[in-house]
Scaffold this motif. Structure first.
Motif, PDB file in Angstrom:
ATOM      1  N   LYS A  43      41.563  50.261  51.848  1.00  0.00           N
ATOM      2  CA  LYS A  43      41.581  48.947  52.485  1.00  0.00           C
ATOM      3  C   LYS A  43      42.805  48.750  53.380  1.00  0.00           C
ATOM      4  CE  LYS A  43      39.296  46.756  48.502  1.00  0.00           C
ATOM      5  NZ  LYS A  43      39.464  45.774  47.400  1.00  0.00           N
ATOM      6  N   THR A  75      42.829  53.484  41.431  1.00  0.00           N
ATOM      7  CA  THR A  75      43.321  52.216  41.967  1.00  0.00           C
ATOM      8  C   THR A  75      44.039  52.426  43.290  1.00  0.00           C
ATOM      9  OG1 THR A  75      43.583  51.324  39.728  1.00  0.00           O
ATOM     10  CG2 THR A  75      44.765  50.205  41.497  1.00  0.00           C
ATOM     11  N   LEU A  76      44.885  53.443  43.364  1.00  0.00           N
ATOM     12  CA  LEU A  76      45.600  53.722  44.609  1.00  0.00           C
ATOM     13  C   LEU A  76      44.633  54.094  45.725  1.00  0.00           C
ATOM     14  CD1 LEU A  76      48.786  55.665  43.445  1.00  0.00           C
ATOM     15  CD2 LEU A  76      48.653  53.351  44.385  1.00  0.00           C
ATOM     16  N   TRP A 122      52.043  48.300  51.712  1.00  0.00           N
ATOM     17  CA  TRP A 122      50.714  48.359  51.099  1.00  0.00           C
ATOM     18  C   TRP A 122      50.701  48.732  49.617  1.00  0.00           C
ATOM     19  CZ3 TRP A 122      48.691  52.747  48.824  1.00  0.00           C
ATOM     20  CH2 TRP A 122      49.396  53.943  49.042  1.00  0.00           C
ATOM     21  N   GLY A 124      42.907  50.932  47.003  1.00  0.00           N
ATOM     22  CA  GLY A 124      43.833  50.127  47.793  1.00  0.00           C
ATOM     23  C   GLY A 124      44.139  50.765  49.134  1.00  0.00           C
ATOM     24  N   ALA A 125      44.346  52.079  49.142  1.00  0.00           N
ATOM     25  CA  ALA A 125      44.654  52.775  50.388  1.00  0.00           C
ATOM     26  C   ALA A 125      43.494  52.694  51.368  1.00  0.00           C
ATOM     27  CB  ALA A 125      44.993  54.239  50.093  1.00  0.00           C
ATOM     28  N   ALA A 147      48.079  47.396  46.574  1.00  0.00           N
ATOM     29  CA  ALA A 147      47.089  48.377  46.136  1.00  0.00           C
ATOM     30  C   ALA A 147      47.121  48.564  44.624  1.00  0.00           C
ATOM     31  CB  ALA A 147      47.327  49.715  46.836  1.00  0.00           C
TER      32      ALA A 147
END
Length: 306
Positions: free
Chosen positions: A292, A285-286, A105, A289-290, A109
């Motif tokens: 999702k 950003t992380l 991931w 992404g995490a 991400a």
């Protein structure tokens, strides 16, 4: 005041893990690197590197390296603000994470930030129980770890959960376990571990089958792709995260050894408490992404911490 040419030489030696490669990266001679490092050690009154192969930083060297990384990031952000101009140079981000995050991931991400910023990644991979030490020693500016304990001067932010299930080839239960999943059978059947730091399989067998660490034969395969390939080929049972295993399960290449038994490994983002725009965007950003790509904490009431 420190001479930052000398500090830069120290950082290059540690990052490149040799004086020769450090000299090439700085476009100076190897003797110049040695001289700058010697002058810095004399200035601080103690050794900063262990001259082994590869070169390693002493505890004092780790602190200087941590200081240099922080100052470099702050300086780059300051110059962008002062000159109000687009910076054409790259910013190097040293980050620590586990191999399973890297292979599943993490890069998807981080992609939005990399599309917007000129970033060079320096990724240091270790077990999710071990990446904390990379931040402590100053080797990275942020790390992904299973520990919720924040270090001094750092923020700790929950990311999400990676559920790990014990996967085997469809023939494994018959060939290796005699057709039934029992503690006695698992004591004799081969498992797959990532490396000697990987404790997930031990924890799984201890929690669900009462086996102590070391009660089973194991392969050690420090590659996520080869790790699951060995499982698919029927040579061992291994703990694989859902984020990586879904396609293998869908194609029938592996099965869950004991459906319902799994370990929920939480992941946390630890990052220096630097008030810079890039550090803030990296964290944001992380987190997006995490959200999702990882499971929410609410889906797993029992977590496996280090």
């Amino acid at each position: 005041m420190l001479d930052y040419r000398q500090v830069q030489a120290l950082a290059a030696v540690i990052e490149e893990q040799s004086f020769e490669r450090a000299a090439a990266s700085l476009h100076i001679t190897q003797s110049a690197v040695s001289q700058r490092l010697k002058q810095l050690e004399e200035r601080l009154g103690q050794a900063l590197v262990i001259r082994s192969s590869p070169v390693r930083a002493t505890p004092a060297g780790q602190q200087v390296l941590k200081h240099y990384r922080q100052v470099s990031l702050l300086q780059k952000e300051l110059l962008k603000e002062v000159y109000s101009a687009e910076d054409s140079s790259f910013t190097r981000l040293a980050l620590g994470l586990n191999a399973d995050s890297l292979s599943s991931w993490f890069l998807p991400a981080l992609q939005p930030l990399m599309e917007q910023e000129k970033i060079l990644l320096e990724l240091k991979v270790d077990d999710q129980d071990q990446t904390h030490h990379l931040l402590r020693t100053g080797e990275v500016i942020g790390c992904i770890t299973a520990s919720p304990q924040a270090m001094q001067g750092c923020n700790c932010i929950p990311l999400g959960v990676m559920p790990y299930r014990c996967l085997v080839a469809p023939t494994y239960i018959k060939d290796q376990l005699g057709g039934a999943v029992t503690a006695e059978g698992l004591r004799q059947a081969p498992a797959v571990e990532y490396n000697h730091k990987d404790a997930l399989h031990c924890r799984y067998l201890e929690r669900f089958y009462g086996l102590a660490a070391g009660d089973f034969p194991r392969h050690r395969v420090p590659s996520p792709d080869a790790f699951i390939d060995l499982i698919v080929r029927g040579f061992g049972a291994g703990m694989v995260p859902d984020q990586q295993s879904r396609s293998f399960l869908a194609r029938g290449l592996v099965v869950d050894l004991a459906p319902g038994n799994y370990l929920a490994v939480p992941l946390y983002w630890h990052v220096w408490n630097l008030k810079t725009p890039l550090a803030r965007r990296l964290t944001e950003t992380l987190l997006r992404g995490a959200e999702k790509l990882l499971d929410p904490f609410s889906a797993h009431p029992v977590l496996t911490h280090p």
